[in-house]
Scaffold this motif. Structure first.
Motif, PDB file in Angstrom:
ATOM      1  N   LYS A   5       0.851  -1.060   0.019  1.00 49.20           N
ATOM      2  CA  LYS A   5      -0.082  -0.058  -0.076  1.00 49.20           C
ATOM      3  C   LYS A   5       0.806   1.309   0.140  1.00 49.20           C
ATOM      4  N   GLY A   6       0.481   2.183  -1.019  1.00 50.38           N
ATOM      5  CA  GLY A   6       0.847   3.636  -0.633  1.00 50.38           C
ATOM      6  C   GLY A   6       2.122   3.847  -1.369  1.00 50.38           C
ATOM      7  N   GLU A  18       3.572   6.080 -10.934  1.00 50.11           N
ATOM      8  CA  GLU A  18       2.518   6.513 -10.099  1.00 50.11           C
ATOM      9  C   GLU A  18       2.303   6.046  -8.835  1.00 50.11           C
ATOM     10  N   MET A  19       1.415   6.925  -8.017  1.00 50.86           N
ATOM     11  CA  MET A  19       1.305   6.174  -6.597  1.00 50.86           C
ATOM     12  C   MET A  19       0.142   5.034  -6.639  1.00 50.86           C
ATOM     13  N   ARG A  20       0.464   3.785  -6.540  1.00 49.94           N
ATOM     14  CA  ARG A  20      -0.744   2.789  -6.648  1.00 49.94           C
ATOM     15  C   ARG A  20      -0.511   1.768  -5.514  1.00 49.94           C
ATOM     16  N   ASP A  21      -1.315   1.062  -5.327  1.00 51.66           N
ATOM     17  CA  ASP A  21      -1.251   0.008  -4.350  1.00 51.66           C
ATOM     18  C   ASP A  21      -1.328  -1.415  -5.161  1.00 51.66           C
ATOM     19  N   GLY A  33      -3.879  -0.649  -8.334  1.00 50.39           N
ATOM     20  CA  GLY A  33      -4.997   0.408  -8.181  1.00 50.39           C
ATOM     21  C   GLY A  33      -4.867   1.013  -6.739  1.00 50.39           C
ATOM     22  N   ARG A  34      -5.991   1.295  -6.370  1.00 46.88           N
ATOM     23  CA  ARG A  34      -6.304   1.725  -5.042  1.00 46.88           C
ATOM     24  C   ARG A  34      -7.284   0.921  -3.977  1.00 46.88           C
ATOM     25  N   GLN A  36      -8.665  -0.369  -0.021  1.00 45.69           N
ATOM     26  CA  GLN A  36      -8.652  -0.212   1.265  1.00 45.69           C
ATOM     27  C   GLN A  36      -7.850  -1.440   2.019  1.00 45.69           C
ATOM     28  N   GLU A  48       4.714   3.435   2.091  1.00 50.00           N
ATOM     29  CA  GLU A  48       4.921   4.840   1.624  1.00 50.00           C
ATOM     30  C   GLU A  48       6.205   5.328   1.559  1.00 50.00           C
TER      31      GLU A  48
END
Length: 424
Positions: A5-6, A18-21, A33-34, A36, A48
């Motif tokens: 994540k992050g 890009e910032m992705r999960d 993608g993104r 939860q 992160e």
């Protein structure tokens, strides 16, 4: 499932930055993608401030197994690779016995299957590395060899090499060449010049490399075989390869971090730890290699990971064995000496350490995509660390004590966490 994540996802094949999960399920990447954070994930990795990239691929390592396992073996070599962010490596064939037969090849590949990373191997071009009789390339290829190389020993007979190129062309695999004309060399491992003169002997002049590359690139042009030039060190060699590529030869070329990071003066500072074939050369050569990386003349960054024992490196400069380890410092040296100095972007560096070596051997890896292999490295490109200890059996590195940027935090291979810096 694992959720990463992050992080900043950098994938040279697709150009994604890009910032992705990323969600991993089994041995595959399920989603990019993104997402939860939920209880369905067995593990969540907080990335992160870190970069998520395809697992690194090293097209040139020596794991010394069989025959020289006091230096390294396949298990410790795999641990060293994982610690450096590598999920796939290609082992050279100059073991003992050499990989000129399917039995030895089977031993290496089967032992490799017991490690947490992907172990590949080449077969030798000539029987017993003698440069006189071709191996049974078809049988070796069918047994799992991904290419052919007599690395460590140059192939000096042009007629023999021409025949070998025609043989690998039929199999559509690369032949990888160690390019040094021994007749022009006094002692291998030290550049012939200011430093060798101070040491009192003739070393290896750059023409010993560039002249044989000139011959072999023309053989490549004639045969139309896939020819890979190993561990470039000289400015003239870069020019020769640049010209041959323009002429239409199916060439690729590689360089090591030591050759784009150091010069011959490292021998005076680090002694035999900086003795390597081909040798570290001048500042002019170093910057020509960097320029070759920038303009695409040099396609791939490899380590030429070459473990030796302390005793073998403690000998005199004339008698010490050439070579250095490199798996655990390679990415950081690229970040420190190429990316941070503005020579390459992070995307360009990773391209030369992932999808480019995958393309050389036609591996289905080196990229990130949904449904693709879950081979990844997660690293902090801003973190500084001091080179101190290694997972390799050997410690023959001139970079010990150096502070580098770029710390591998996790290596994931086939969906499994095979290295975490919190566990070292």
């Amino acid at each position: 499932m694992i959720l990463i994540k992050g992080g900043r996802v950098v994938d040279p094949k697709s150009g994604l930055d890009e910032m992705r999960d990323i969600v991993l399920e089994g041995e595959e990447i399920k989603y990019i993608g993104r997402f939860q954070e939920t209880e369905e994930y067995e593990k969540v990795i907080d990335a992160e401030g870190m970069i998520i990239a395809p697992g690194l691929i090293d097209a040139h390592v020596h794991f010394r197994d069989p025959g020289f396992t006091y230096k390294e073996d396949i298990e410790t070599g795999a641990k060293s690779a994982a610690r450096g962010g590598f999920t796939t490596v290609v082992c050279m064939a100059n073991t003992n016995p050499v990989i000129d037969n399917t039995e030895t090849l089977k031993y290496v590949l089967e032992k490799g299957e017991s490690t947490p990373i992907n172990i590949k191997a080449v077969g030798t071009v000539s029987k017993n590395l003698e440069g006189r009789e071709l191996t049974d390339m078809k049988s070796l290829f069918e047994g799992g060899a991904v290419g052919f190389s007599d690395d460590g020993i140059p192939l000096m007979n042009a007629e023999f090499l021409h025949e070998a190129m025609l043989s690998v062309k039929k199999l559509n695999v690369p032949i990888s060449l160690h390019e040094e004309d021994i007749s022009l060399i006094g002692r291998q491992g030290i550049n012939n010049g200011i430093v060798s003169n101070k040491l009192g002997f003739k070393g290896a002049p750059s023409v010993s490399e560039s002249s044989i590359i000139a011959r072999d690139t023309m053989l490549a042009l004639d045969t139309k075989a896939k020819v890979h030039i190993q561990h470039l060190s000289a400015a003239e060699s870069v020019e020769v390869i640049r010209l041959a590529k323009q002429m239409g030869a199916k060439l690729t070329a590689e360089v090591t971090p030591q050759h784009f990071s150091l010069t011959e003066y490292a021998v005076l500072e680090n002694g035999t730890l900086a003795k390597v074939n081909p040798p570290l050369r001048t500042l002019k050569d170093k910057y020509a290699l960097i320029e070759g990386l920038k303009d695409g003349t040099i396609d791939i960054i490899v380590t030429d990971h070459a473990p030796h024992s302390d005793e073998e490196k403690a000998r005199s400069m004339k008698d010490a064995l050439s070579g250095m380890i490199g798996l655990e410092t390679s990415l950081a040296l690229g970040i420190t000496n190429l990316v941070r100095k503005g020579h390459l972007t992070m995307m360009e560096l990773l391209e030369k350490m992932t999808i480019a070596p995958a393309k050389l051997y036609d591996f289905n890896s080196g990229y990130l995509s949904e449904g693709g292999k879950a081979d990844l490295v997660i690293f902090d490109d801003e973190e500084q660390w001091e080179v101190r200890d290694f997972s390799s059996k050997s410690s023959n590195s001139p970079f010990i004590g150096n502070t580098l940027f770029g710390k591998v935090k996790y290596t994931i291979c086939n969906g499994e966490i095979v290295y975490s810096d919190t566990l070292v």
